[in-house]
Design a protein around this motif. Structure first.
Motif, mmCIF file in Angstrom:
data_model
loop_
_atom_site.group_PDB
_atom_site.id
_atom_site.type_symbol
_atom_site.label_atom_id
_atom_site.label_comp_id
_atom_site.label_asym_id
_atom_site.label_seq_id
_atom_site.Cartn_x
_atom_site.Cartn_y
_atom_site.Cartn_z
ATOM 1 N N ALA A 141 36.903 -24.131 -16.695
ATOM 2 C CA ALA A 141 36.563 -25.450 -17.237
ATOM 3 C C ALA A 141 36.477 -25.439 -18.764
ATOM 4 C CB ALA A 141 35.246 -25.931 -16.636
ATOM 5 N N GLU A 142 35.884 -24.390 -19.318
ATOM 6 C CA GLU A 142 35.748 -24.289 -20.781
ATOM 7 C C GLU A 142 37.120 -24.306 -21.463
ATOM 8 O OE1 GLU A 142 34.248 -21.043 -24.145
ATOM 9 O OE2 GLU A 142 33.665 -20.741 -22.059
ATOM 10 N N LEU A 143 38.088 -23.602 -20.861
ATOM 11 C CA LEU A 143 39.432 -23.528 -21.425
ATOM 12 C C LEU A 143 40.131 -24.887 -21.329
ATOM 13 C CD1 LEU A 143 41.597 -21.752 -22.716
ATOM 14 C CD2 LEU A 143 42.233 -20.974 -20.440
ATOM 15 N N VAL A 144 39.927 -25.587 -20.231
ATOM 16 C CA VAL A 144 40.519 -26.917 -20.058
ATOM 17 C C VAL A 144 39.896 -27.895 -21.059
ATOM 18 C CG1 VAL A 144 40.770 -28.869 -18.480
ATOM 19 C CG2 VAL A 144 41.068 -26.527 -17.631
ATOM 20 N N ARG A 145 38.581 -27.842 -21.183
ATOM 21 C CA ARG A 145 37.862 -28.785 -22.044
ATOM 22 C C ARG A 145 38.178 -28.561 -23.523
ATOM 23 N NH1 ARG A 145 32.840 -27.118 -21.081
ATOM 24 N NH2 ARG A 145 32.713 -25.998 -23.052
ATOM 25 N N ASP A 146 38.083 -27.298 -23.975
ATOM 26 C CA ASP A 146 38.205 -26.993 -25.404
ATOM 27 C C ASP A 146 39.615 -26.574 -25.811
ATOM 28 O OD1 ASP A 146 35.480 -27.478 -25.406
ATOM 29 O OD2 ASP A 146 34.955 -25.346 -25.354
ATOM 30 N N LYS A 147 40.489 -26.367 -24.834
ATOM 31 C CA LYS A 147 41.858 -25.865 -25.054
ATOM 32 C C LYS A 147 41.866 -24.436 -25.589
ATOM 33 C CE LYS A 147 43.862 -29.731 -23.858
ATOM 34 N NZ LYS A 147 43.229 -29.998 -22.562
ATOM 35 N N MET A 148 40.680 -23.870 -25.816
ATOM 36 C CA MET A 148 40.587 -22.461 -26.194
ATOM 37 C C MET A 148 39.275 -21.888 -25.669
ATOM 38 S SD MET A 148 40.423 -23.141 -30.312
ATOM 39 C CE MET A 148 41.221 -21.609 -30.565
ATOM 40 N N MET A 149 39.223 -20.560 -25.544
ATOM 41 C CA MET A 149 38.051 -19.931 -24.961
ATOM 42 C C MET A 149 37.981 -18.486 -25.435
ATOM 43 S SD MET A 149 37.225 -19.433 -20.894
ATOM 44 C CE MET A 149 38.483 -18.194 -20.601
ATOM 45 N N GLU A 150 36.778 -18.056 -25.803
ATOM 46 C CA GLU A 150 36.575 -16.648 -26.141
ATOM 47 C C GLU A 150 36.354 -15.868 -24.854
ATOM 48 O OE1 GLU A 150 33.480 -16.057 -29.007
ATOM 49 O OE2 GLU A 150 34.367 -17.480 -30.422
ATOM 50 N N CYS A 151 36.957 -14.703 -24.780
ATOM 51 C CA CYS A 151 36.714 -13.811 -23.646
ATOM 52 C C CYS A 151 37.144 -12.410 -24.077
ATOM 53 C CB CYS A 151 37.444 -14.295 -22.389
ATOM 54 S SG CYS A 151 39.239 -14.290 -22.502
ATOM 55 N N HIS A 152 37.371 -11.534 -23.126
ATOM 56 C CA HIS A 152 37.856 -10.187 -23.409
ATOM 57 C C HIS A 152 39.109 -9.956 -22.579
ATOM 58 C CE1 HIS A 152 33.731 -9.756 -24.849
ATOM 59 N NE2 HIS A 152 34.172 -8.748 -25.576
ATOM 60 N N PHE A 153 39.920 -8.999 -23.029
ATOM 61 C CA PHE A 153 41.119 -8.686 -22.259
ATOM 62 C C PHE A 153 41.437 -7.209 -22.362
ATOM 63 C CE2 PHE A 153 44.203 -7.702 -25.413
ATOM 64 C CZ PHE A 153 45.453 -7.592 -24.818
ATOM 65 N N ARG A 154 42.219 -6.767 -21.409
ATOM 66 C CA ARG A 154 42.814 -5.428 -21.480
ATOM 67 C C ARG A 154 44.197 -5.520 -20.867
ATOM 68 N NH1 ARG A 154 38.750 -3.080 -17.215
ATOM 69 N NH2 ARG A 154 37.732 -2.309 -19.090
ATOM 70 N N PHE A 155 45.057 -4.570 -21.228
ATOM 71 C CA PHE A 155 46.400 -4.542 -20.643
ATOM 72 C C PHE A 155 46.724 -3.176 -20.049
ATOM 73 C CE2 PHE A 155 46.759 -3.549 -25.100
ATOM 74 C CZ PHE A 155 47.614 -2.469 -25.138
ATOM 75 N N ARG A 156 45.773 -2.238 -20.147
ATOM 76 C CA ARG A 156 45.890 -0.947 -19.457
ATOM 77 C C ARG A 156 44.590 -0.727 -18.706
ATOM 78 N NH1 ARG A 156 48.169 0.911 -24.348
ATOM 79 N NH2 ARG A 156 46.167 1.788 -24.931
ATOM 80 N N HIS A 157 44.677 -0.125 -17.543
ATOM 81 C CA HIS A 157 43.542 -0.015 -16.628
ATOM 82 C C HIS A 157 42.294 0.575 -17.271
ATOM 83 C CE1 HIS A 157 41.297 0.333 -12.990
ATOM 84 N NE2 HIS A 157 41.249 1.649 -13.075
ATOM 85 N N GLN A 158 42.406 1.688 -17.989
ATOM 86 C CA GLN A 158 41.222 2.383 -18.493
ATOM 87 C C GLN A 158 40.806 1.959 -19.898
ATOM 88 O OE1 GLN A 158 39.251 4.359 -16.819
ATOM 89 N NE2 GLN A 158 40.473 4.418 -14.968
ATOM 90 N N MET A 159 41.580 1.091 -20.549
ATOM 91 C CA MET A 159 41.278 0.785 -21.953
ATOM 92 C C MET A 159 40.000 -0.033 -22.094
ATOM 93 S SD MET A 159 43.985 -2.195 -23.107
ATOM 94 C CE MET A 159 43.197 -2.641 -24.646
ATOM 95 N N ALA A 160 39.365 0.081 -23.262
ATOM 96 C CA ALA A 160 38.173 -0.720 -23.570
ATOM 97 C C ALA A 160 38.568 -2.191 -23.636
ATOM 98 C CB ALA A 160 37.584 -0.276 -24.907
ATOM 99 N N LEU A 161 37.644 -3.063 -23.260
ATOM 100 C CA LEU A 161 37.908 -4.491 -23.355
ATOM 101 C C LEU A 161 37.971 -4.917 -24.823
ATOM 102 C CD1 LEU A 161 35.590 -5.766 -20.514
ATOM 103 C CD2 LEU A 161 38.081 -5.813 -20.547
ATOM 104 N N VAL A 162 38.911 -5.796 -25.139
ATOM 105 C CA VAL A 162 39.136 -6.265 -26.505
ATOM 106 C C VAL A 162 38.741 -7.740 -26.579
ATOM 107 C CG1 VAL A 162 40.893 -6.638 -28.281
ATOM 108 C CG2 VAL A 162 41.057 -4.647 -26.776
#
Length: 126
Positions: A30-51
């Motif tokens: 809902a936050e992403l729909v409402r504000d068109k942007m949203m802070e969160c974390h991501f990773r693209f490799r299984h063991q990597m730290a969240l960015v």
């Protein structure tokens, strides 16, 4: 392109685009729909730290992912997985990359670009 060292700026990027994201609980949050942007974390490799990152929602359900600090060796075809706290929000396949740190530095005075020591000082998300 083969980088001369494992830490070459050409390996680092802070912007990528996914295909349509598969959201788990809310489609999309809902936050992403409402504000068109949203802070969160991501990773693209299984063991990597969240960015830490900011997602920007596109009309087609894909997202632009802007990273708080550049990440190394992101490759199209990998999956970006998004988190809010301990909750996995969903994932999308990485389709496109923004310019590398190396490309972005080409037009700048070398004294202005961040040194590796400065990049390393930024603590990874835990």
């Amino acid at each position: 392109f083969k980088a001369p060292t494992g830490d070459h700026p050409a390996l680092y990027r802070d912007l990528l685009r996914t295909n349509r994201v598969h959201w788990i609980a809310e489609e999309p949050p809902a936050e992403l729909v409402r504000d068109k942007m949203m802070e969160c974390h991501f990773r693209f490799r299984h063991q990597m730290a969240l960015v830490p990152c900011v997602l920007t929602l596109n009309q087609d359900g894909s997202v632009w992912v802007t990273l708080v600090k550049p990440a190394k060796a992101i490759t199209p075809g990998q999956f970006a997985v998004f988190y809010k706290g301990d909750e996995c929000l969903g994932s999308g396949k990485i389709l496109r990359m923004g310019p590398s740190v190396y490309t972005l530095q080409q037009g700048k005075n070398p004294e202005e670009s961040p040194k590796k020591e400065e990049i390393d000082k930024i603590e990874p998300a835990t």
